[in-house]
Design a protein around this motif. Sequence first.
Motif, mmCIF file in Angstrom:
data_model
loop_
_atom_site.group_PDB
_atom_site.id
_atom_site.type_symbol
_atom_site.label_atom_id
_atom_site.label_comp_id
_atom_site.label_asym_id
_atom_site.label_seq_id
_atom_site.Cartn_x
_atom_site.Cartn_y
_atom_site.Cartn_z
ATOM 1 N N PHE A 3 0.759 -1.412 0.274
ATOM 2 C CA PHE A 3 0.080 -0.272 0.158
ATOM 3 C C PHE A 3 0.485 0.893 0.100
ATOM 4 O O PHE A 3 2.008 0.837 0.831
ATOM 5 C CB PHE A 3 -1.041 0.378 1.134
ATOM 6 N N THR A 4 0.566 2.150 -0.952
ATOM 7 C CA THR A 4 0.976 3.560 -0.562
ATOM 8 C C THR A 4 -0.316 4.743 -0.504
ATOM 9 O O THR A 4 -0.977 4.298 -1.006
ATOM 10 C CB THR A 4 1.705 3.871 -1.519
ATOM 11 N N TYR A 5 0.415 5.237 0.854
ATOM 12 C CA TYR A 5 -0.984 6.641 1.061
ATOM 13 C C TYR A 5 -0.890 7.870 -0.215
ATOM 14 O O TYR A 5 -0.890 8.931 1.034
ATOM 15 C CB TYR A 5 -0.739 6.751 2.053
ATOM 16 N N LYS A 7 -1.295 9.362 -2.551
ATOM 17 C CA LYS A 7 -2.567 10.207 -2.805
ATOM 18 C C LYS A 7 -3.412 10.745 -1.623
ATOM 19 O O LYS A 7 -4.103 12.049 -1.488
ATOM 20 C CB LYS A 7 -3.868 8.710 -2.708
ATOM 21 N N LEU A 8 -3.160 10.031 -0.288
ATOM 22 C CA LEU A 8 -3.792 10.577 0.962
ATOM 23 C C LEU A 8 -2.617 12.346 1.047
ATOM 24 O O LEU A 8 -3.510 13.258 1.415
ATOM 25 C CB LEU A 8 -3.527 10.147 2.235
ATOM 26 N N TRP A 9 -1.831 12.143 1.423
ATOM 27 C CA TRP A 9 -1.042 13.530 1.213
ATOM 28 C C TRP A 9 -0.885 14.430 0.375
ATOM 29 O O TRP A 9 -1.250 15.619 0.500
ATOM 30 C CB TRP A 9 0.405 13.555 1.026
ATOM 31 N N LYS A 10 -1.413 13.746 -0.785
ATOM 32 C CA LYS A 10 -1.826 14.632 -2.307
ATOM 33 C C LYS A 10 -2.947 16.033 -1.784
ATOM 34 O O LYS A 10 -3.162 16.960 -2.146
ATOM 35 C CB LYS A 10 -1.604 14.470 -3.746
ATOM 36 N N THR A 31 -0.168 9.225 15.966
ATOM 37 C CA THR A 31 1.074 7.734 15.868
ATOM 38 C C THR A 31 0.616 7.054 14.488
ATOM 39 O O THR A 31 1.186 6.541 13.561
ATOM 40 C CB THR A 31 1.299 6.573 16.545
ATOM 41 N N SER A 32 -0.760 7.187 14.485
ATOM 42 C CA SER A 32 -1.078 6.500 13.197
ATOM 43 C C SER A 32 -0.473 7.750 11.769
ATOM 44 O O SER A 32 -0.791 6.758 11.092
ATOM 45 C CB SER A 32 -3.124 6.854 13.232
ATOM 46 N N VAL A 33 -0.733 8.584 12.303
ATOM 47 C CA VAL A 33 -0.210 9.832 10.494
ATOM 48 C C VAL A 33 1.461 9.063 9.977
ATOM 49 O O VAL A 33 1.646 9.453 9.113
ATOM 50 C CB VAL A 33 -0.325 11.325 11.197
ATOM 51 N N ALA A 34 1.985 9.428 11.573
ATOM 52 C CA ALA A 34 3.308 9.091 10.766
ATOM 53 C C ALA A 34 3.840 7.540 10.436
ATOM 54 O O ALA A 34 3.770 7.248 9.574
ATOM 55 C CB ALA A 34 4.533 8.760 12.518
ATOM 56 N N LYS A 35 2.848 6.469 10.734
ATOM 57 C CA LYS A 35 2.269 5.173 10.132
ATOM 58 C C LYS A 35 2.141 5.705 8.845
ATOM 59 O O LYS A 35 2.639 4.031 8.233
ATOM 60 C CB LYS A 35 1.544 4.021 10.800
ATOM 61 N N LEU A 36 1.266 5.798 8.565
ATOM 62 C CA LEU A 36 1.352 6.307 6.833
ATOM 63 C C LEU A 36 2.034 7.343 6.529
ATOM 64 O O LEU A 36 1.901 6.248 5.043
ATOM 65 C CB LEU A 36 -0.491 6.849 6.776
ATOM 66 N N GLY A 37 2.475 7.968 7.224
ATOM 67 C CA GLY A 37 4.036 8.826 5.852
ATOM 68 C C GLY A 37 4.421 7.541 6.017
ATOM 69 O O GLY A 37 5.464 8.337 5.338
ATOM 70 N N ASN A 38 4.442 6.607 6.513
ATOM 71 C CA ASN A 38 6.173 5.383 6.369
ATOM 72 C C ASN A 38 4.629 4.406 5.608
ATOM 73 O O ASN A 38 5.506 3.688 5.529
ATOM 74 C CB ASN A 38 6.267 4.979 7.368
ATOM 75 N N ASP A 39 4.257 4.967 4.795
ATOM 76 C CA ASP A 39 3.539 3.590 4.081
ATOM 77 C C ASP A 39 3.547 1.991 5.100
ATOM 78 O O ASP A 39 3.742 1.170 4.166
ATOM 79 C CB ASP A 39 4.273 3.167 2.814
#
Length: 92
Positions: A3-5, A7-10, A31-39
């Motif tokens: 998975f890659t996020y 699209k969320l950051w865009k 912490t959840s946002v940090a995990k998303l930042g690292n895919d």
Amino acid sequence: MRFTYKKLWKLLIDKEINKKTLCQMSDISPTSVAKLGNDGNVNTSVLLKICTALHCDIGDIMEIVPDDIAEPSAESVIKDSAESRIEPKTQR
């Protein structure tokens, strides 16, 4: 596959929403946002909260990409850039 996020950051940039505001809007932890930042892996409830807060679909914030499509790390980009500036030795 992974998975890659991206699209969320865009989407957050387009909506002018920062990470702290996303946490507040969707009631998720930094912490959840940090995990998303690292895919990284996050619970589906986190993804549901984000989609609900942003009024979007899951496909608007994430996608599945093949494992073999590796993105260059910052170190490799710097190294490649430095190597391209080194002039090859000429034989005498």
